[in-house]
Design a protein around this motif. Structure first.
Motif, PDB file in Angstrom:
ATOM      1  N   ALA A   1       0.560  -1.485  -0.334  1.00 51.27           N
ATOM      2  CA  ALA A   1       0.109   0.135   0.223  1.00 51.27           C
ATOM      3  C   ALA A   1       0.721   1.263  -0.014  1.00 51.27           C
ATOM      4  O   ALA A   1       0.598   2.048  -0.862  1.00 51.27           O
ATOM      5  CB  ALA A   1      -0.519  -0.533   1.744  1.00 51.27           C
ATOM      6  N   GLU A   2       1.612   1.204   1.192  1.00 62.80           N
ATOM      7  CA  GLU A   2       2.994   2.189   1.088  1.00 62.80           C
ATOM      8  C   GLU A   2       3.940   2.564  -0.264  1.00 62.80           C
ATOM      9  O   GLU A   2       4.154   3.545  -0.476  1.00 62.80           O
ATOM     10  CB  GLU A   2       3.649   1.711   1.667  1.00 62.80           C
ATOM     11  N   GLU A   3       3.967   1.626  -0.821  1.00 62.85           N
ATOM     12  CA  GLU A   3       4.701   1.732  -3.049  1.00 62.85           C
ATOM     13  C   GLU A   3       3.404   1.855  -3.544  1.00 62.85           C
ATOM     14  O   GLU A   3       3.977   1.911  -4.971  1.00 62.85           O
ATOM     15  CB  GLU A   3       5.358   0.534  -2.508  1.00 62.85           C
ATOM     16  N   ALA A   4       2.322   1.863  -3.856  1.00 65.13           N
ATOM     17  CA  ALA A   4       1.300   2.406  -4.576  1.00 65.13           C
ATOM     18  C   ALA A   4       2.009   3.304  -5.134  1.00 65.13           C
ATOM     19  O   ALA A   4       1.763   4.774  -4.062  1.00 65.13           O
ATOM     20  CB  ALA A   4      -0.260   1.567  -3.971  1.00 65.13           C
ATOM     21  N   PRO A   5       1.424   4.111  -6.269  1.00 64.10           N
ATOM     22  CA  PRO A   5       0.995   5.485  -6.819  1.00 64.10           C
ATOM     23  C   PRO A   5       0.294   6.185  -6.555  1.00 64.10           C
ATOM     24  O   PRO A   5      -0.710   6.249  -5.508  1.00 64.10           O
ATOM     25  CB  PRO A   5       0.460   5.187  -8.177  1.00 64.10           C
ATOM     26  N   GLY A   6       0.441   7.153  -6.246  1.00 65.14           N
ATOM     27  CA  GLY A   6       0.031   7.921  -5.294  1.00 65.14           C
ATOM     28  C   GLY A   6       0.017   8.582  -3.835  1.00 65.14           C
ATOM     29  O   GLY A   6      -0.401   8.738  -3.210  1.00 65.14           O
ATOM     30  N   CYS A   7       1.132   7.437  -2.999  1.00 67.87           N
ATOM     31  CA  CYS A   7       1.326   7.210  -1.925  1.00 67.87           C
ATOM     32  C   CYS A   7       2.858   7.282  -1.379  1.00 67.87           C
ATOM     33  O   CYS A   7       3.776   7.370  -0.084  1.00 67.87           O
ATOM     34  CB  CYS A   7       0.971   6.128  -0.925  1.00 67.87           C
ATOM     35  N   GLU A   8       3.521   8.677  -2.759  1.00 66.19           N
ATOM     36  CA  GLU A   8       4.737   8.621  -2.431  1.00 66.19           C
ATOM     37  C   GLU A   8       5.263   8.883  -1.274  1.00 66.19           C
ATOM     38  O   GLU A   8       6.549   8.577  -0.309  1.00 66.19           O
ATOM     39  CB  GLU A   8       5.463   9.512  -3.984  1.00 66.19           C
ATOM     40  N   HIS A   9       4.456   9.528  -0.796  1.00 67.83           N
ATOM     41  CA  HIS A   9       4.456   9.880   1.042  1.00 67.83           C
ATOM     42  C   HIS A   9       4.395   9.150   2.210  1.00 67.83           C
ATOM     43  O   HIS A   9       5.317   9.893   3.204  1.00 67.83           O
ATOM     44  CB  HIS A   9       4.589  11.700   1.197  1.00 67.83           C
ATOM     45  N   CYS A  10       3.942   8.388   1.844  1.00 72.07           N
ATOM     46  CA  CYS A  10       3.539   7.793   2.822  1.00 72.07           C
ATOM     47  C   CYS A  10       3.987   7.089   3.543  1.00 72.07           C
ATOM     48  O   CYS A  10       4.264   6.635   5.333  1.00 72.07           O
ATOM     49  CB  CYS A  10       2.805   6.404   2.452  1.00 72.07           C
ATOM     50  N   THR A  11       5.461   6.960   3.585  1.00 74.29           N
ATOM     51  CA  THR A  11       6.462   5.453   4.760  1.00 74.29           C
ATOM     52  C   THR A  11       7.146   6.604   5.335  1.00 74.29           C
ATOM     53  O   THR A  11       6.916   6.554   6.656  1.00 74.29           O
ATOM     54  CB  THR A  11       7.759   5.467   3.806  1.00 74.29           C
ATOM     55  N   ASP A  12       7.371   8.041   4.396  1.00 76.47           N
ATOM     56  CA  ASP A  12       7.771   9.445   5.726  1.00 76.47           C
ATOM     57  C   ASP A  12       6.872   9.698   6.346  1.00 76.47           C
ATOM     58  O   ASP A  12       7.226  10.240   7.574  1.00 76.47           O
ATOM     59  CB  ASP A  12       8.251  10.614   4.520  1.00 76.47           C
ATOM     60  N   ASN A  13       5.591   9.336   5.943  1.00 78.07           N
ATOM     61  CA  ASN A  13       4.581  10.094   7.547  1.00 78.07           C
ATOM     62  C   ASN A  13       5.003   9.187   8.038  1.00 78.07           C
ATOM     63  O   ASN A  13       4.443   9.672   9.324  1.00 78.07           O
ATOM     64  CB  ASN A  13       3.053  10.233   6.745  1.00 78.07           C
ATOM     65  N   ARG A  14       4.615   7.778   7.646  1.00 77.07           N
ATOM     66  CA  ARG A  14       5.083   6.518   9.055  1.00 77.07           C
ATOM     67  C   ARG A  14       6.401   6.889   9.694  1.00 77.07           C
ATOM     68  O   ARG A  14       5.856   7.064  10.970  1.00 77.07           O
ATOM     69  CB  ARG A  14       4.692   5.492   8.313  1.00 77.07           C
TER      70      ARG A  14
END
Length: 566
Positions: A153-166
């Protein structure tokens, strides 16, 4: 009460490189690896010894175990011999090593150990853990498995910043795990580990798509601590808190600093309580005090308003008038409507004057509005000038002073105490003293300029129910050493210290990290504040500083007169 800058953990509470906490939270969860039955051999084993054992070099096979527990602030001052023998073979552990291993193995990026790492440590010997630490570690395993399930889910398109946010939320969680002090004693590492997973599951199913979602999750997580003084601060609020606003924010801040000087507290049935009246403000001059209840603003009932709306209604054009309907603290008195002029509220930290009674001694009056480095310099200059002009005593007015920088209260106390006299202690547990501050022997790193004791003249301190935090440090230090008498009301009772911790994106955390004790180990928080030697409930009337305008000043002058002639 806050510090001069961000928190730098002391060497005894973390490894030598823990000073990097000023640029980022130092890593990995707080492990409470202590033996359930301590022996005399392990009892005095210091946490800082971990740093020494880490210098020797570790086989890669132990690296994942080290990733769980090394480079952290341990929760106890001892380590069982079984753990020490493992660590004795252990090498320098870079906080980035675990990230390198994870990257090489294609695992999810995280500041916390993976489920395999945590399980590996548990497999060594569960007896190394207290019951609470064991529960906390098992919950971290659950969290790690949850994060590992987010990889796609964190590597899906549109989630480029999801890992940094976590990662940002994890860092905020780690700061609390490593540094938080709960004066109520309710904080549990196991529950806090559980809170991390609950926060993520409650935030868009665990995937944080943007900073708005991340900040909201961080705010909710911090609110779960139940601590009035700890909070997550987005970048703009964090810059204002540490007084580094950007140019575009200065105009806004100037507008925020025009008003009546009423600090609104909590909501109660029928209105809002006054938390404090700012020193030298229109509210103070009108006699508004802590505990008064605001019923209406300009005839508009305030019962349904929130705190932000309460503040907005009190602001307006400079020189305009606002009408507050106040139900006094004394419930037997009828509500009254007070008309206050909106005025600029920023003020210098110190107001001073030479005052006295007819045929009496000349006294130096110092009204300290808040504690800052500028205020300490002003007090130093004022004492030197008063000594030059022959003043025979000092009145330090701390009424409606909400506090400020802890170290500045220590520095001002140092100006009036003899070398070796204790100013305060900061403590983190019933048995662990974080620091002891003594006059004449303060750290040169924190206090580069130390003029020492500048006066031995008698001192009287004025307080009221809004004298709080750093103000109570100064009052408690002088009173506890029998250097000053207190005239006024019982103080607020905020005996805890907060530090600011920066996050990687410019946001930050204000966190309670210790409580302080005044000389004689007097606990201000538990006692509900400092009690005056002589009760007085008057307040400053207008700009003139005279005993005729203020009965508390009159009382102070009458106390100093006989002392100055001795």
């Amino acid at each position: 009460m806050i510090t001069r800058g961000c928190r730098v953990p002391s060497p005894s509470r973390g490894p030598p490189n823990a000073h990097a906490a000023c640029s980022r939270a130092y890593l990995v969860l707080r492990c409470t690896v202590i033996s359930k039955s301590r022996t005399a051999t392990t009892k005095n084993w210091r946490r800082s010894s971990i740093a020494n054992s880490l210098e020797s070099g570790l086989q890669e096979g132990l690296a994942r175990v080290a990733a769980v527990c090394l480079a952290v602030a341990l929760a106890s001052t001892s380590l069982p011999s079984s753990a020490a023998s493992v660590l004795g073979r252990s090498p320098t552990f870079s906080a980035d090593y675990a990230a390198v291993v994870r990257k090489r193995e294609g695992r999810s990026k995280s500041n916390l150990p993976s489920s395999r790492e945590a399980e590996a440590l548990l497999e060594i010997n569960e007896d190394l853990f207290t019951t609470e630490a064991l529960e906390g570690m098992s919950r971290i395993v659950h969290y790690a498995k949850f994060v590992e399930g987010l990889k796609d889910a964190e590597e899906a398109p549109g989630c480029e910043h999801c890992t940094d946010n976590r990662l940002l939320l994890e860092r905020a969680w780690q700061v609390v795990a490593n540094e938080f002090y709960d004066p109520a004693g309710r904080f549990s590492q196991a529950k806090w580990a559980d809170q991390l997973l609950r926060t993520f599951k409650g935030a868009s199913g665990g995937v944080l798509h943007n900073r708005h979602e991340t900040y909201k999750a961080a705010e909710d997580m911090m609110a779960s601590l139940g601590d009035l003084y700890s909070q997550f601060l987005p970048p703009s609020q964090y810059r204002r808190a540490i007084r580094h606003p950007q140019p575009a924010e200065r105009e806004y801040l100037a507008a925020q600093s025009t008003g009546t000087g009423v600090h609104v507290g909590g909501h109660v049935e029928g209105g809002w309580l006054v938390d404090a009246a700012m020193a030298e403000s229109p509210a103070e001059e009108a006699g508004i005090v802590r505990g008064d209840r605001i019923i209406e603003i300009n005839g508009y009932p305030v019962d349904e308003l929130n705190a932000h709306e309460m503040s907005e209604l009190q602001r307006g054009p400079l020189g305009s008038t606002v009408a507050l309907t106040i139900a006094p603290l004394d419930s037997e008195l009828a509500p009254r409507t007070i008309y206050l002029e909106r005025r600029p509220l920023p003020q210098p930290p110190l107001k001073q004057a030479l005052i006295g009674l007819p045929d009496g001694p000349t006294i130096c009056y110092l009204r300290l509005h808040y504690f800052s480095s500028e205020g300490t310099r002003a007090v130093t200059d004022a004492i030197n000038m008063a000594e030059y002009w022959g003043a025979e005593g000092f009145i330090i007015d701390l009424r409606n002073n909400p506090g400020g920088v802890f170290e500045e209260a220590i520095a001002i106390a140092n100006l009036m105490l003899e070398g070796g006299q204790e100013i305060a202690q900061t403590v983190r547990t019933a048995t662990f003293v974080d620091n002891t501050w003594k006059a004449g022997s303060l750290s040169r790193e924190v206090f580069p300029t130390q003029p020492g004791q500048l006066t031995k003249k008698p001192v009287v301190i004025l307080t009221n129910s809004s004298t709080a935090s750093a103000s109570e440090v100064l009052a408690g230090a002088l009173h506890g050493n029998r250097r000053a008498e207190i005239v006024g009301e019982q103080t607020f009772g905020k005996g805890v210290v907060q530090y600011y911790f920066p996050m990687t994106d410019g946001s930050g955390i204000k966190l309670t990290i210790a409580k302080y004790l005044t000389p004689g180990h007097f606990d201000i928080t538990q006692s509900g504040g400092l009690r005056p030697d002589h009760a007085c409930s008057d307040f400053p009337h207008g700009d003139r500083v005279t005993p005729e305008n203020d009965s508390c000043i009159l009382n102070a002058l009458q106390l100093i007169g006989p002392q100055s002639s001795q």
